[in-house]
Design an enzyme around this catalytic site. Structure first.
Site, PDB file in Angstrom:
ATOM      1  N   MET A   1      39.717   7.525 -27.626  1.00 23.61           N
ATOM      2  CA  MET A   1      40.744   8.515 -27.974  1.00 23.61           C
ATOM      3  C   MET A   1      41.887   7.793 -28.674  1.00 23.61           C
ATOM      4  SD  MET A   1      40.569  11.814 -27.132  1.00 23.61           S
ATOM      5  CE  MET A   1      39.799  12.074 -25.564  1.00 23.61           C
ATOM      6  N   HIS A   2      42.130   8.088 -29.939  1.00 24.42           N
ATOM      7  CA  HIS A   2      43.256   7.420 -30.603  1.00 24.42           C
ATOM      8  C   HIS A   2      43.921   8.248 -31.701  1.00 24.42           C
ATOM      9  CE1 HIS A   2      40.117   6.647 -33.605  1.00 24.42           C
ATOM     10  NE2 HIS A   2      41.098   6.515 -34.453  1.00 24.42           N
ATOM     11  N   ARG A   3      43.434   9.486 -31.949  1.00 19.62           N
ATOM     12  CA  ARG A   3      44.060  10.288 -33.013  1.00 19.62           C
ATOM     13  C   ARG A   3      45.507  10.571 -32.658  1.00 19.62           C
ATOM     14  NH1 ARG A   3      39.787  10.428 -35.755  1.00 19.62           N
ATOM     15  NH2 ARG A   3      41.026   9.312 -37.275  1.00 19.62           N
TER      16      ARG A   3
ATOM     17  N   ASP B   1      37.582  11.282 -30.167  1.00 14.63           N
ATOM     18  CA  ASP B   1      38.214  11.996 -31.278  1.00 14.63           C
ATOM     19  C   ASP B   1      37.997  11.208 -32.576  1.00 14.63           C
ATOM     20  OD1 ASP B   1      39.983   9.886 -30.949  1.00 14.63           O
ATOM     21  OD2 ASP B   1      41.694  11.143 -30.376  1.00 14.63           O
TER      22      ASP B   1
END
Ligand code: UD1
Length: 366
Positions: free
Chosen positions: A206-208, A285
């Site tokens: 998850m990094h958006r 994501d």
């Protein structure tokens, strides 16, 4: 006289795309292949490890631009790339994907009247709040050769007025890399050290910015991880952006206390591939992971409103889910109960995309 192709890498998702292309181009007698790294990503685990593992030669040029705001980073890449471009005077600049390095180098090359090839062209989320969407749209307007991975891209480019003779449906170079390394042993035995059983854990990335940059979204990510870890063991290699936000918003302690949730540092290619191929479910994501899980037949929940890779939903294992506890719980439950539909690998995702690209470039640049 050979034609010079200067290929650009900058950020983590670029390395596995350039590796098979650079390898192919180097085999062609009519082409001299130069590799440039902008330094958008610079940590050992976000950059160096990929050179070591993918057999990618050290870059001929390293710009070392580092982090910054979008404008700072993009302009730093442009300013430091321009003199290098003039010095090497290549026949073509090849860029991949949708990161800031992609648009920055395409723009500089285009203004210097150097031909541009864009690999992974035409993908559209139709969400201009994503920085990557802006990078994709503009890079495609500038490119002379647009190499596409799926049929949606051909329609998107046609809608944007790109002439058909510039568009080449070649398949997916990231899948070339996956095919090459799928059987290579991982560097570390993470299944063993984390006491995980194949087919019985969730892998999360998850990094958006839309999921991790504000406190409200990040709180929901934390709740979702908590829920997920109650259903099955979870491994979460944490991206530096996410790590920074977790610390800034004070969630690190809370997350570290969740049982069966393994927060680990970003992984190299081989370790990540090994974990992904054996996961019961992937929650992400990322852009590329949607494609890799589709190829591997591993169920993927993409925590976003839209995808620029619709073939992974139409033919593959991907489903979009909102960042909402109830939705994710329901989807995970369905997957755990074995409710899997028939899926297939998309056309031309066969490990030969880089060969097709090299054939086309060799022919066009001859
Ligand atoms: C970039 C790409 C994104 C891609 C992602 C993969 C753009 C607009 N975004 O996002 O499409 O999915 O890479 O990782 O190009 N940082 C480090 N070490 C590094 C690199 C970054 O600590 O080696 C930290 C820095 O604090 C930096 C932050 O991560 O500010 C974000 O890095 P940045 O390159 O701006 O964007 P990503 O979120 O990584």
């Amino acid at each position: 006289m050979s034609a010079t192709v200067l290929s650009v890498v900058g950020a983590r998702p670029n390395f596995m795309k350039i590796a098979p292309i650079h390898q192919q181009l180097k085999k062609r007698s009519g082409i001299s292949s130069v590799l440039l790294h902008t330094g958008q990503h610079y940590d050992a685990e976000m950059s160096d490890v990929f050179f070591d593992e993918l057999g990618l030669s050290q870059p001929d040029v390293y710009l070392g631009v580092g982090s910054g705001t979008h404008a700072e980073q993009t302009s730093a890449i442009m300013a430091s790339f321009e003199p290098v471009l003039l010095d090497y005077d290549p026949d073509l600049v090849l860029v991949v994907g949708d990161v800031n390095s992609t648009i920055a180098c395409a723009l500089v090359a285009s203004k210097a009247h150097v031909a541009v090839a864009h690999v992974e062209a035409g993908l559209r989320s139709f969400d201009r709040r994503m920085p990557e969407e802006i990078n994709r749209l503009l890079t495609d307007q500038l490119a002379d050769y647009l190499f596409v991975t799926e049929s949606s891209a051909i329609y998107n480019l046609a809608d944007e007025g790109i002439p058909g003779e510039r568009i080449f449906f070649v398949g997916n170079v990231m899948i070339d890399c996956l095919v090459e390394f799928l059987e290579t042993p991982p560097k570390h035995d993470l299944l063993d050290s984390l006491a995980l059983q194949p087919g019985d854990y969730a892998l999360v990335t998850m990094h958006r910015p839309s999921n991790v940059d504000d406190q409200g979204s990040l709180r929901r990510v934390v709740q979702i991880l908590d829920d997920l870890a109650a259903q099955l063991p979870v491994v979460f290699p944490v991206h530096p952006r996410t790590r920074k936000q977790m610390e800034a918003h004070g969630f690190t302690g809370e997350l570290e206390s969740v049982g069966d949730l393994h927060l680990i540092n970003p992984l190299g290619y081989l370790d990540f591939l090994h974990l992904m191929a054996r996961a019961r479910i992937v929650v992400t994501d990322s852009g590329g992971i949607q494609e890799e899980t589709t190829f591997l037949g591993v169920p993927c929940l993409t925590v976003r409103d839209s995808t620029e890779r619709p073939v992974t939903i139409e033919l593959g294992t991907n489903r979009l889910v909102p960042l909402e506890r109830e939705d994710i719980r329901r989807h995970v439950g369905e997957i755990m109960e074995g409710g899997r539909r028939e899926t297939t690998v998309p056309p031309l995702w066969d490990g030969k995309a880089a060969v097709r690209i090299a054939n086309i470039l060799e022919d066009k640049l001859a």
